[in-house]
Structures are given as C-alpha cells and as structure tokens.
Motif scaffolding. Structure first.
Motif, PDB file in Angstrom:
ATOM      1  N   ARG A   1     -18.559  54.694  48.897  1.00 10.21           N
ATOM      2  CA  ARG A   1     -19.446  54.227  47.835  1.00 10.21           C
ATOM      3  C   ARG A   1     -18.628  53.767  46.627  1.00 10.21           C
ATOM      4  O   ARG A   1     -17.692  54.443  46.227  1.00 10.21           O
ATOM      5  CB  ARG A   1     -20.379  55.343  47.352  1.00 10.21           C
ATOM      6  N   ARG A   2     -19.023  52.683  46.036  1.00 13.04           N
ATOM      7  CA  ARG A   2     -18.494  52.305  44.728  1.00 13.04           C
ATOM      8  C   ARG A   2     -19.456  52.890  43.692  1.00 13.04           C
ATOM      9  O   ARG A   2     -20.609  52.457  43.576  1.00 13.04           O
ATOM     10  CB  ARG A   2     -18.403  50.791  44.602  1.00 13.04           C
ATOM     11  N   LEU A   3     -18.994  53.886  42.956  1.00 15.10           N
ATOM     12  CA  LEU A   3     -19.907  54.706  42.162  1.00 15.10           C
ATOM     13  C   LEU A   3     -20.632  53.922  41.078  1.00 15.10           C
ATOM     14  O   LEU A   3     -21.787  54.224  40.757  1.00 15.10           O
ATOM     15  CB  LEU A   3     -19.154  55.880  41.543  1.00 15.10           C
ATOM     16  N   ASP A   4     -19.994  52.905  40.496  1.00 15.51           N
ATOM     17  CA  ASP A   4     -20.666  52.180  39.409  1.00 15.51           C
ATOM     18  C   ASP A   4     -21.783  51.278  39.934  1.00 15.51           C
ATOM     19  O   ASP A   4     -22.573  50.759  39.140  1.00 15.51           O
ATOM     20  CB  ASP A   4     -19.665  51.371  38.587  1.00 15.51           C
TER      21      ASP A   4
ATOM     22  N   GLY B   1     -29.209  57.780  42.824  1.00 17.96           N
ATOM     23  CA  GLY B   1     -28.228  57.839  43.898  1.00 17.96           C
ATOM     24  C   GLY B   1     -27.051  58.725  43.548  1.00 17.96           C
ATOM     25  O   GLY B   1     -26.536  59.462  44.394  1.00 17.96           O
ATOM     26  N   ARG B   2     -26.611  58.669  42.279  1.00 19.53           N
ATOM     27  CA  ARG B   2     -25.511  59.542  41.854  1.00 19.53           C
ATOM     28  C   ARG B   2     -25.932  61.005  41.881  1.00 19.53           C
ATOM     29  O   ARG B   2     -25.163  61.887  42.270  1.00 19.53           O
ATOM     30  CB  ARG B   2     -25.040  59.141  40.461  1.00 19.53           C
ATOM     31  N   ASP B   3     -27.179  61.264  41.471  1.00 19.50           N
ATOM     32  CA  ASP B   3     -27.681  62.639  41.518  1.00 19.50           C
ATOM     33  C   ASP B   3     -27.696  63.156  42.958  1.00 19.50           C
ATOM     34  O   ASP B   3     -27.295  64.297  43.227  1.00 19.50           O
ATOM     35  CB  ASP B   3     -29.099  62.715  40.927  1.00 19.50           C
ATOM     36  N   ALA B   4     -28.164  62.327  43.883  1.00 23.72           N
ATOM     37  CA  ALA B   4     -28.214  62.726  45.287  1.00 23.72           C
ATOM     38  C   ALA B   4     -26.807  62.923  45.847  1.00 23.72           C
ATOM     39  O   ALA B   4     -26.555  63.858  46.613  1.00 23.72           O
ATOM     40  CB  ALA B   4     -28.966  61.673  46.101  1.00 23.72           C
ATOM     41  N   PHE B   5     -25.885  62.058  45.440  1.00 23.57           N
ATOM     42  CA  PHE B   5     -24.492  62.163  45.874  1.00 23.57           C
ATOM     43  C   PHE B   5     -23.885  63.496  45.432  1.00 23.57           C
ATOM     44  O   PHE B   5     -23.265  64.207  46.225  1.00 23.57           O
ATOM     45  CB  PHE B   5     -23.720  60.986  45.286  1.00 23.57           C
TER      46      PHE B   5
ATOM     47  N   ASP C   1     -27.190  53.733  41.497  1.00 25.26           N
ATOM     48  CA  ASP C   1     -28.055  54.046  40.351  1.00 25.26           C
ATOM     49  C   ASP C   1     -28.054  55.554  40.077  1.00 25.26           C
ATOM     50  O   ASP C   1     -27.464  56.345  40.824  1.00 25.26           O
ATOM     51  CB  ASP C   1     -29.475  53.526  40.571  1.00 25.26           C
ATOM     52  N   GLN C   2     -28.733  55.952  38.997  1.00 21.43           N
ATOM     53  CA  GLN C   2     -28.701  57.355  38.578  1.00 21.43           C
ATOM     54  C   GLN C   2     -29.250  58.276  39.650  1.00 21.43           C
ATOM     55  O   GLN C   2     -28.685  59.347  39.914  1.00 21.43           O
ATOM     56  CB  GLN C   2     -29.504  57.544  37.279  1.00 21.43           C
TER      57      GLN C   2
END
Length: 220
Positions: free
Chosen positions: A67-70, A76-80, A73-74
C-alpha cells in the motif's frame, strides 16, 4: 514489506516550520527485526509513527505491505492499523480501570468481538507468564508485567508488522531483555516484521537491520 522514499516531515510552531525528517529513504524486508537508533530528537519516533500511519509525511512516499499510505483514505488507514499493525509503546497505554485481560481485548470491544477473542487473549497472557494476573489492574502490576500485557494486546491480532517505540524505556535491564525475547519470538514464529525505536544498542543482535538517524537523515 516497508519502503520509505525520500520522506520529509516538518512541524509548524507559530510562523516557524521545524524540519524533523529531511529526505529519509530505506527498506525493511518482510520478517526483519529492525532497530531505529540515534540521538534524542533525531526523528526516530516520527519515522515509526509515519510507517504506522499514525501521521502523514510532509512529502515523499511510504509503501507498507503493497500500500502507498498517502493514497489510502482515513477509514483505510484506520483499518490498516487495526488489522495489520501491533503497537507497543514506552508508556504501555493501558486503561487503569480495566483488568489485564480486558486491556488485551480492548481493541475488539468497539467491534463486538471481545467475547470471541477471549480464549486467545488468555492464552497469550499465559505465554507471557501472566496466567495468574488476568484479573489484575495495571496499578497491581509491575512495569515489566504491564509491558507484557501491552505486548499480548499487540499480538492478539497476529500483526504482520509490530512497531515498538522505546518499549523498554520504563523498564530495568532484566525486564527490558524479557520484552525483546517476546518480540523476537513473535518475529520467528509468525514471521512478523518488527521495527523498534531504542536508545539502548545492547538489545541489537547479529543479523538485525539497524537504521541510524542523525539530524533527520539516515546516517548508517
């Protein structure tokens, strides 16, 4: 597993922009045991938080597990973070009104899965030597025991990556060595990638990946 490409990070204080990371590039392979070392204020923890999607870089790219973190979305980052990252912090981050068992289960309480994971949590606490401390609250535990609760909480999700920020900073040398024994067991048994910020190089072993940061840059 982790690829950091020319990452910068600055913080604004009033009208002044303060650079912390100044073009960091590095790679951490899957299954590695990696240390981020360097003087206080060099940007070690900042880099760790960026890898864990707890913050965003000012510029540059961070790729984690494809994954490219930037570009996530928010939500998705929370789930990650919830599903793939196990965090272990210096301050333990335990809730004082909950038992050791409930502190391990707390990430699963909001999503209604705590009861289903209870048996796994008990087994993990047994593995870190706390089978007789399940009902004890943090104030009834030593610093080393509290950190082992925090490790069990991180391990419950069977994370592909464990990020540890000075996990032995509040511990004596004996308890600190024990913490790293558990982290190495996780790396070996689950092939997890472990990245730890530390000021104590005595925990580094032959074969570990060491990233030294000085003045916001990779020095070695």
């Amino acid at each position: 597993m982790i690829n950091v490409e020319n990452v910068t990070k600055s913080f604004r204080r009033g009208d002044t922009e303060i650079p912390v990371l100044r073009g960091i590039s590095c790679e951490i392979p899957r299954g590695a045991f990696a240390f981020i070392v360097g003087p206080s204020g060099s940007g070690k923890s900042t880099l760790l938080y960026l890898i864990g999607a707890l913050d965003e870089p000012t510029s540059g790219e961070i790729h984690v597990a494809g994954r490219r973190l930037d570009e996530v979305d928010q939500a998705g980052r929370d789930a990650f973070r919830r599903t793939e990252i196990g965090f272990v912090f210096q301050s333990f981050n335990l809730l004082s009104n909950l038992s050791a068992l409930d502190n391990v289960l707390i990430p699963y309480m909001p999503i209604g899965e705590a009861a289903r994971r209870r048996g796994d949590a008990i087994e993990l606490l047994k593995q870190v030597g706390l089978e007789h401390r399940l009902d004890h609250r943090p104030a009834q535990l030593s610093g080393g025991e509290q950190q082992r609760v925090a490790i069990a909480r991180a391990l419950l999700k069977q994370p592909s990556i464990v990020l540890a920020d000075e996990p032995t900073g509040e511990l004596d040398s004996e308890n600190g060595a024990e913490v790293y024994r558990y982290l190495r067991r996780l790396q070996q048994e689950q092939n997890s990638t472990v990245v730890s910020v530390t000021h104590d190089r005595s925990y580094i072993q032959e074969g570990d990946l060491v990233l030294e940061i000085r003045d916001g840059r990779i020095a070695e």
